[in-house]
Design a protein around this motif. Sequence first.
Motif: not given
Length: 391
Positions: A168, A193, A195, A198, A216-218, A220, A238-239
């Motif tokens: 992250y 992974n 992110d 987070h 991964d997620d911008c 989370s 990104g996700h």
Amino acid sequence: MVIPTVIFILFLYPSLTSAASNYNVADFGAIPDGKTDSSAGFLRAWTAACGSAGRSTISVPTGKFLIRQPVVFTGSQCKSSGVMILIQGSLVAPSDYRVLGESTTWLSFQCVTGVTISGGILDGQGGSLWTCKNSGKGGCPTGATTLGFTNSNNIVIDGMTSINSQLYHIVINGCKNVKIQGVKVSASGDSPNTDGIHVQFSTGVTILNSRAATGDDCVSVGAGTTGLWIENFSCGPGHGISIGSLGKAANEPGVKNVTVKTVKFTGTDNGVRIKSWGRPSNGFVTGVLFQHITMADVKNPIIIDQNYCPDDNGCPQKVSGVKISNVMYQDIHGSSATEVAVKFDCSSEHPCTDLRLQDVKLTYKSDQAALSSCSNADGSSSGFVVPSSCL
Ligand SMILES: *[C@@H]1O[C@H](CO)[C@@H](O)[C@H](O)[C@H]1NC(C)=O
Ligand SMILES: *[C@@H]1O[C@H](CO)[C@@H](O)[C@H](O)[C@H]1NC(C)=O
């Protein structure tokens, strides 16, 4: 005896001769040559700044500072009412990923109050770890989050850039009143992974005028997040922005009062997503507003997925206990990269309630008709909604 001691101190710490509350890491042994480990110098500067009464500043001049060790900046012994860390240069992690290996966080702030980080570049040098993970050969360490704040209050991260994190980029955990603004995170779209930001177990986190391009997620959002506000954000690759994954634990606090406003997603896997494990849990999500959002070539622009269970492992009944209610999707338009642009796949045991769609216009690719799909989803639609609502 007294005079030489004073001279000795002034010689070692010349910054004391000017503004007593300004501490330059260069005066504490940090060297911006990209090669000398400066972690101890940063820690000494922190100890001095946090030990001085009133507000203090730590200056990080231009150049590259190698921070070869994981560093923990703790606030429990601080006398200062606030520390501003002004970064002009960059902090660089060791390029050999085995050095940070399994250390959870590279730069960790714990139990601090009133810390501001302004400017600077944090370079996690994650490239070789991603290559190891993507090779599928195994044996790679987890890697370290670049920047973490834990159990801390009144935090500002302003105008900072995080690149190439191993794991992250930024983690906000157990914090109150955090403002993240003008922050950029970037890592390759296929970095595992990584992110962007987070947030979990935290209250009053604001993310403004920022952007994430990552693997991964911008953003989370984990369990126990309340009062999260994201505005003027751009995401891609990104996700997407994801509430979840939630409900992995049987017992977890819910997510409440989340606003995601004026966001642009470009080429992402998801746009706005809520995701929970197909496992028993007392978790919940309620009071969410997704507003003024544009999607360009997004695989799942609007999605609730309550059947998350990677490798079909550990989800006995395949039913999520997480209750999702009161989620508003307002003024969302653009293009979906797949035919199903709106997907509400909710828990059969706890159907989603009070999902609302208002002024949504999504096409499949640039001009084809998109579809929506609902299962166990309750709610309503108003205004112009295309694809037509299945609620
Ligand atoms: C919801 O969160 C916002 C900040 O994101 C805060 O200003 C507001 O007071 C919160 N509302 C409630 C009812 O807690
Ligand atoms: C969002 O961006 C707009 C246009 O750049 C700006 O006017 C507005 O103040 C920003 N909002 C926040 C909360 O910073």
